[in-house]
Design a protein around this motif. Structure first.
Motif, PDB file in Angstrom:
ATOM      1  N   UNK A   1      39.374  28.004  36.323  1.00 58.76           N
ATOM      2  CA  UNK A   1      39.853  29.355  36.082  1.00 58.76           C
ATOM      3  C   UNK A   1      41.070  29.272  35.164  1.00 58.76           C
ATOM      4  N   UNK A   2      41.146  30.244  34.226  1.00 58.82           N
ATOM      5  CA  UNK A   2      42.313  30.344  33.343  1.00 58.82           C
ATOM      6  C   UNK A   2      43.131  31.561  33.768  1.00 58.82           C
ATOM      7  N   UNK A   3      44.447  31.397  33.768  1.00 60.18           N
ATOM      8  CA  UNK A   3      45.338  32.435  34.264  1.00 60.18           C
ATOM      9  C   UNK A   3      46.347  32.824  33.201  1.00 60.18           C
ATOM     10  N   UNK A   4      46.593  34.118  33.058  1.00 53.82           N
ATOM     11  CA  UNK A   4      47.534  34.638  32.062  1.00 53.82           C
ATOM     12  C   UNK A   4      48.433  35.658  32.732  1.00 53.82           C
ATOM     13  N   UNK A  24      40.246  34.420  34.178  1.00 50.06           N
ATOM     14  CA  UNK A  24      38.934  34.324  33.539  1.00 50.06           C
ATOM     15  C   UNK A  24      38.295  33.005  33.953  1.00 50.06           C
ATOM     16  N   UNK A  25      36.970  32.964  33.863  1.00 47.70           N
ATOM     17  CA  UNK A  25      36.260  31.766  34.263  1.00 47.70           C
ATOM     18  C   UNK A  25      35.501  31.997  35.549  1.00 47.70           C
ATOM     19  N   UNK A  26      35.595  31.041  36.438  1.00 50.73           N
ATOM     20  CA  UNK A  26      34.887  31.096  37.716  1.00 50.73           C
ATOM     21  C   UNK A  26      35.276  32.324  38.520  1.00 50.73           C
ATOM     22  N   UNK A  27      34.412  32.794  39.408  1.00 50.14           N
ATOM     23  CA  UNK A  27      34.609  34.016  40.172  1.00 50.14           C
ATOM     24  C   UNK A  27      35.996  34.086  40.800  1.00 50.14           C
ATOM     25  N   UNK A  28      36.734  35.106  40.437  1.00 51.10           N
ATOM     26  CA  UNK A  28      38.111  35.288  40.880  1.00 51.10           C
ATOM     27  C   UNK A  28      38.201  35.356  42.393  1.00 51.10           C
ATOM     28  N   UNK A  74      37.497  43.126  41.320  1.00 50.94           N
ATOM     29  CA  UNK A  74      36.606  43.699  40.314  1.00 50.94           C
ATOM     30  C   UNK A  74      37.178  43.538  38.910  1.00 50.94           C
ATOM     31  N   UNK A  75      38.500  43.494  38.810  1.00 51.86           N
ATOM     32  CA  UNK A  75      39.168  43.330  37.528  1.00 51.86           C
ATOM     33  C   UNK A  75      39.676  41.902  37.303  1.00 51.86           C
ATOM     34  N   UNK A  76      39.431  41.028  38.276  1.00 54.36           N
ATOM     35  CA  UNK A  76      39.904  39.634  38.186  1.00 54.36           C
ATOM     36  C   UNK A  76      41.390  39.576  37.874  1.00 54.36           C
ATOM     37  N   UNK A 107      47.660  24.760  45.640  1.00 53.10           N
ATOM     38  CA  UNK A 107      47.300  25.375  44.363  1.00 53.10           C
ATOM     39  C   UNK A 107      46.981  24.322  43.309  1.00 53.10           C
ATOM     40  N   UNK A 108      45.868  24.532  42.589  1.00 51.57           N
ATOM     41  CA  UNK A 108      45.439  23.562  41.599  1.00 51.57           C
ATOM     42  C   UNK A 108      45.243  24.146  40.210  1.00 51.57           C
ATOM     43  N   UNK A 109      45.440  25.447  40.037  1.00 50.73           N
ATOM     44  CA  UNK A 109      45.376  26.069  38.720  1.00 50.73           C
ATOM     45  C   UNK A 109      46.618  26.931  38.526  1.00 50.73           C
ATOM     46  N   UNK A 110      47.191  26.839  37.323  1.00 52.66           N
ATOM     47  CA  UNK A 110      48.459  27.529  37.060  1.00 52.66           C
ATOM     48  C   UNK A 110      48.405  28.281  35.744  1.00 52.66           C
ATOM     49  N   UNK A 111      49.061  29.460  35.729  1.00 50.60           N
ATOM     50  CA  UNK A 111      49.242  30.202  34.506  1.00 50.60           C
ATOM     51  C   UNK A 111      50.490  29.735  33.780  1.00 50.60           C
TER      52      UNK A 111
END
Length: 120
Positions: A1-4, A24-28, A74-76, A107-111
């Protein structure tokens, strides 16, 4: 997943800001989501977390009652409403995603972070 992350800015003490984090990416909805912050010269610290469907939340004692985490699957998008801001809230705020479950150290993904500056 990408985070902004977005929504940071300069605000006077007592003011409010609304932070957002677009994913964005895998299901939020498959991630536990959280907010962290890092002030100059300090380690990154946990701020808040929200479970997959929003039924459970967790807050650091320092922000409890002043900040509110929420999500719209719904809006991720993840949100953090920060109210009654204090100068000590000044930091770069990061959104993060956990694919492994509930817990402040999972946590393994960071914005990339958004700067919040509170003037006295």
């Amino acid at each position: 997943v990408q985070l902004q992350a977005s929504g940071g800015g300069l605000v006077q003490a007592g003011g409010s800001l609304g932070l957002s984090c677009a994913a964005s990416g895998r299901a939020f909805s498959s991630y536990v989501m959280g907010w962290f912050r890092q002030a100059p010269g300090k380690e990154r610290e946990f701020v808040a977390a929200i479970a997959w469907r929003g039924s459970r939340t967790d807050y650091a004692d320092s922000v409890l009652g002043r900040h509110t985490i929420s999500r719209d699957n719904a809006k991720s998008t993840l949100y953090l409403q920060v109210n009654s801001l204090k100068p000590e809230d000044t930091a770069v705020y990061y959104c993060a995603a956990s694919s492994t479950g509930w817990g402040r150290d999972t946590y393994d993904y960071w914005g990339q972070g958004t700067q919040v500056t509170v003037s006295s």
